[in-house]
Design a protein around this motif. Structure first.
Motif, PDB file in Angstrom:
ATOM      1  N   ILE A   1       0.845  -1.201   0.000  1.00 34.33           N
ATOM      2  CA  ILE A   1       0.000   0.000   0.000  1.00 34.33           C
ATOM      3  C   ILE A   1       0.877   1.248   0.000  1.00 34.33           C
ATOM      4  O   ILE A   1       0.628   2.213  -0.733  1.00 34.33           O
TER       5      ILE A   1
ATOM      6  N   HIS B   1      -3.267   3.559   8.413  1.00 30.26           N
ATOM      7  CA  HIS B   1      -3.571   2.149   8.184  1.00 30.26           C
ATOM      8  C   HIS B   1      -4.416   1.626   9.339  1.00 30.26           C
ATOM      9  O   HIS B   1      -4.126   1.886  10.515  1.00 30.26           O
TER      10      HIS B   1
ATOM     11  N   GLY C   1      -3.473   2.393  -2.129  1.00 28.17           N
ATOM     12  CA  GLY C   1      -2.548   3.435  -1.692  1.00 28.17           C
ATOM     13  C   GLY C   1      -2.609   4.662  -2.573  1.00 28.17           C
ATOM     14  O   GLY C   1      -2.632   5.802  -2.087  1.00 28.17           O
TER      15      GLY C   1
END
Length: 376
Positions: free
Chosen positions: A111, A155, A329
């Motif tokens: 990501i 995250h 991402g």
């Protein structure tokens, strides 16, 4: 000013065809951020030569005449985005096979590469920081990183809801595997569709009567949603599903191995299939089963979620749900960038499509799944 109190971006054509070009027009033409344009025009911080050339070419082409706005914008943006990854600080020392795994964050690393690629296109840099699984204190390192950044990408569940609300009123925040709020945006894969396809494949195509769900972090929104879908699908077919504290992992291979070792040491009979919250957990489960002489998928089928590259190169290839990991991402950065510029994101909850990938570990024949690089 817009509703956020920030200067609203100039569209560049508010005054019609004869309107003078703005710094926003230069940034768009050069393909760089507004702050980069400002630094080139003001001779600040030694911008890259490529950036300088692109900006000066756009200035010449548009006939842009800089004014005081460029200096104001250079002070306004740091051109830095903070990224916070959640992880366990230690892996159980008795699990030597996975002793180095704490340094191998395969899914968040992928990501972050997507975030980095999108940031580079805009001339932004990343500051990446790790926090512990149970660390939700905005007064510590999270707040320190926020002060150095134009916005944050988080995250999983880094902040508690109250802390998220307070901090998101001070700077833009995009979460990955979180929950969208009136002041934040959230980017994630389609957990519901992905787990539903996987559950129906295990329950209906293979007809497994008993299953377990080996979860990720107990408070992870992704793990919770995947579990809830599996619960509903098992109930619909009358299958027995095991889940809960004794099936609790933490998204790492060591967590999956620890659960299996503990259950077998207690003399427990394992279900016919184990659906893991992510691929790394599934790798630990498969390793532990082999250590105990239990065949996969002959005695116990195992599945994952994510489709990290390693999943297709195992001795028994892993059935999983593919997420567009790097695209998550890139999307997270693009949404955050628009928020940094004072724009309202078109959506607060951005869901990217997932795909069931059938391989050997669920009981399908070898060569069933497609193993190409389709998610770059």
């Amino acid at each position: 000013m817009d509703g956020t109190g920030r200067d609203a971006p100039d569209s560049g054509d508010a005054g019609g065809p004869s309107a003078a070009p703005t710094i926003y027009d230069v940034a768009r033409a050069a393909g760089v951020s507004i702050a980069s344009v400002s630094r080139v025009l003001n001779g600040q911080r030694n911008p890259r030569q490529e950036t300088r050339d692109r900006v000066l070419a756009a200035v010449a082409e548009l006939g842009f005449a800089p004014d005081g706005a460029a200096r104001a914008l250079s002070a306004r943006f740091k051109e830095v985005v903070g990224v916070i990854v959640r992880r366990p600080w230690r892996v159980d020392p008795d699990e030597d096979l996975f002793s180095a795994e704490a340094e191998s964050l395969q899914y968040p690393d992928l990501i972050n590469r997507g975030i980095e690629a999108a940031a580079q296109r805009r001339g932004f840099d990343l500051l990446i920081r790790s926090v512990g699984i149970a660390e939700h204190d905005v007064g510590g390192r999270t707040l320190s990183l926020a002060r150095k950044s134009d916005g944050l990408i988080l995250h999983d569940r880094v902040l508690e809801p109250g802390e998220m609300d307070r901090l998101s009123r001070q700077l833009p925040i995009v979460t990955l595997a979180g929950y969208a709020t009136p002041t934040t945006a959230n980017v994630h894969g389609d957990n519901r569709a992905g787990m539903q396809a996987l559950a129906r494949h295990l329950l209906r195509d293979h007809g497994y009567p008993t299953l377990a769900y080996l979860g990720g972090y107990a408070d992870s929104p992704d793990s919770i949603e995947r579990r809830d879908v599996l619960v509903a699908e098992a109930a619909a077919t009358g299958a027995t599903l095991e889940y809960g504290p004794e099936w609790q992992g933490y998204y790492f291979a060591s967590g999956g191995a620890k659960v299996i070792n503990r259950l077998l040491a207690a003399g427990r009979e394992l279900p016919r299939a184990i659906a893991c919250a992510n691929d790394q957990t599934a790798l630990g489960v498969m390793s532990a089963l082999r250590e105990h002489g239990i065949s996969v998928p002959g005695q116990v089928a195992v599945t994952g979620f994510d489709d990290i590259p390693l999943a297709r190169h195992l001795r028994t290839t892993l059935t999983t749900v593919r997420q567009p990991i790097r695209e998550m991402g890139r999307t997270a950065f693009d949404v955050l960038y628009s928020m940094i510029r004072g724009e309202r994101p078109p959506e607060r909850d951005i869901v990217l499509a997932t795909e069931l990938i059938r391989r050997e570990s669920c009981g399908c024949p070898a060569g069933t799944g497609y193993d190409g690089e389709v998610w770059l």
